[in-house]
Design an enzyme around this catalytic site. Sequence first.
Site, PDB file in Angstrom:
ATOM      1  N   CYS A 208       0.809  -1.228   0.000  1.00  0.00           N
ATOM      2  CA  CYS A 208       0.000   0.000   0.000  1.00  0.00           C
ATOM      3  C   CYS A 208       0.835   1.267   0.000  1.00  0.00           C
ATOM      4  O   CYS A 208       0.572   2.199  -0.764  1.00  0.00           O
ATOM      5  CB  CYS A 208      -0.976  -0.012   1.182  1.00  0.00           C
ATOM      6  SG  CYS A 208      -0.196   0.053   2.819  1.00  0.00           S
TER       7      CYS A 208
ATOM      8  N   HIS B  10      -2.155   1.463   6.947  1.00  0.00           N
ATOM      9  CA  HIS B  10      -2.597   1.333   5.562  1.00  0.00           C
ATOM     10  C   HIS B  10      -2.815   2.709   4.956  1.00  0.00           C
ATOM     11  O   HIS B  10      -3.109   3.676   5.661  1.00  0.00           O
ATOM     12  CB  HIS B  10      -3.896   0.528   5.508  1.00  0.00           C
ATOM     13  CG  HIS B  10      -4.315   0.130   4.128  1.00  0.00           C
ATOM     14  ND1 HIS B  10      -3.577  -0.723   3.337  1.00  0.00           N
ATOM     15  CD2 HIS B  10      -5.400   0.483   3.379  1.00  0.00           C
ATOM     16  CE1 HIS B  10      -4.186  -0.894   2.178  1.00  0.00           C
ATOM     17  NE2 HIS B  10      -5.286  -0.169   2.168  1.00  0.00           N
TER      18      HIS B  10
ATOM     19  N   HIS C 143      -6.089   1.435  -3.823  1.00  0.00           N
ATOM     20  CA  HIS C 143      -5.108   0.986  -2.829  1.00  0.00           C
ATOM     21  C   HIS C 143      -4.667  -0.436  -3.122  1.00  0.00           C
ATOM     22  O   HIS C 143      -5.385  -1.225  -3.749  1.00  0.00           O
ATOM     23  CB  HIS C 143      -5.667   1.100  -1.408  1.00  0.00           C
ATOM     24  CG  HIS C 143      -6.900   0.279  -1.148  1.00  0.00           C
ATOM     25  ND1 HIS C 143      -6.998  -0.613  -0.100  1.00  0.00           N
ATOM     26  CD2 HIS C 143      -8.093   0.199  -1.793  1.00  0.00           C
ATOM     27  CE1 HIS C 143      -8.195  -1.187  -0.104  1.00  0.00           C
ATOM     28  NE2 HIS C 143      -8.873  -0.706  -1.124  1.00  0.00           N
TER      29      HIS C 143
END
Length: 294
Positions: free
Chosen positions: A186, A237, A249
């Site tokens: 990510c 994240h 993502h």
Amino acid sequence: MTLSVVSTPHAQRRRLTARVISVSVAPVRREPDDASEQVTQALMGAPAQVVETASKSWARVRLADYEGWVEQSHLGAPPQKKECVAVVAAPRAPLFARANGVATRGEVFATTVLPLGDDAEQTGGKRARVALPGGRYGWLERSAFVARPASDPFPARGVPAALELARELLGAPYLWGGVTAQGIDCSGFAQLACREGGAPIPRDADQQYHALPYVVDRDSVRAGDLVYFASRGRITHVGIALDNVWLLHANDFTHSVVISSLDPSNSDYSALLAGMYAGARRPFVGASDARAQK
């Protein structure tokens, strides 16, 4: 992922030695062992200062954004500097062994920077010669790169350029520590897209969250903003906003780069992400943004 500087009892310290990554993409590991965690990857041509060595196989290197262990066979002498460089624009592209033919030296990945050979600006031919580490040469399809001054390989091109590359990576497999279309995580995904748009950011999600100064309210999130998520009070994240609802993502749960929604009325709504929302940051700050922050 967290920045880590690891030294082992058997490592030998040495004067910093300038090297570059000599393979298409090199794993960077937490410890000098193939079985050790991959903390990031480094692209061909990336400067890598050797800090110490462990046996003849491993070197701890200092990259622009990380430190870790790489195999010494993945390091080479820097290529000759040129005024113009080729910046790979395609998610991935073959690196040919010759100006003609199908033989390759592997492939290279988006945002790889290689010096253009002296003959690169000549007209004719679908390929241009690039200088490789260790005094070698290769050839790239002209459609796979853009030529830029070596002094400014990633000019400010803004959100459109960042999102264009991000969308081209849709479906790329998730890989912890990955930074390429072969596999990406990510924060590597966010960093890669921002680099393409001319906004350099740190490697890891928590570093990005704390380093980027422009804080965005949830209702004000817009395309190109970075949206962060936390677990147990820690940033874990990040995604790239398409607007204040949708984001791109690299998703460990689906094992690929996907588009998700934070709006429960949408079919791609992620209740997990919505519950982990921690805030947003704006890497592409314009003059109007700067005035609004004052």
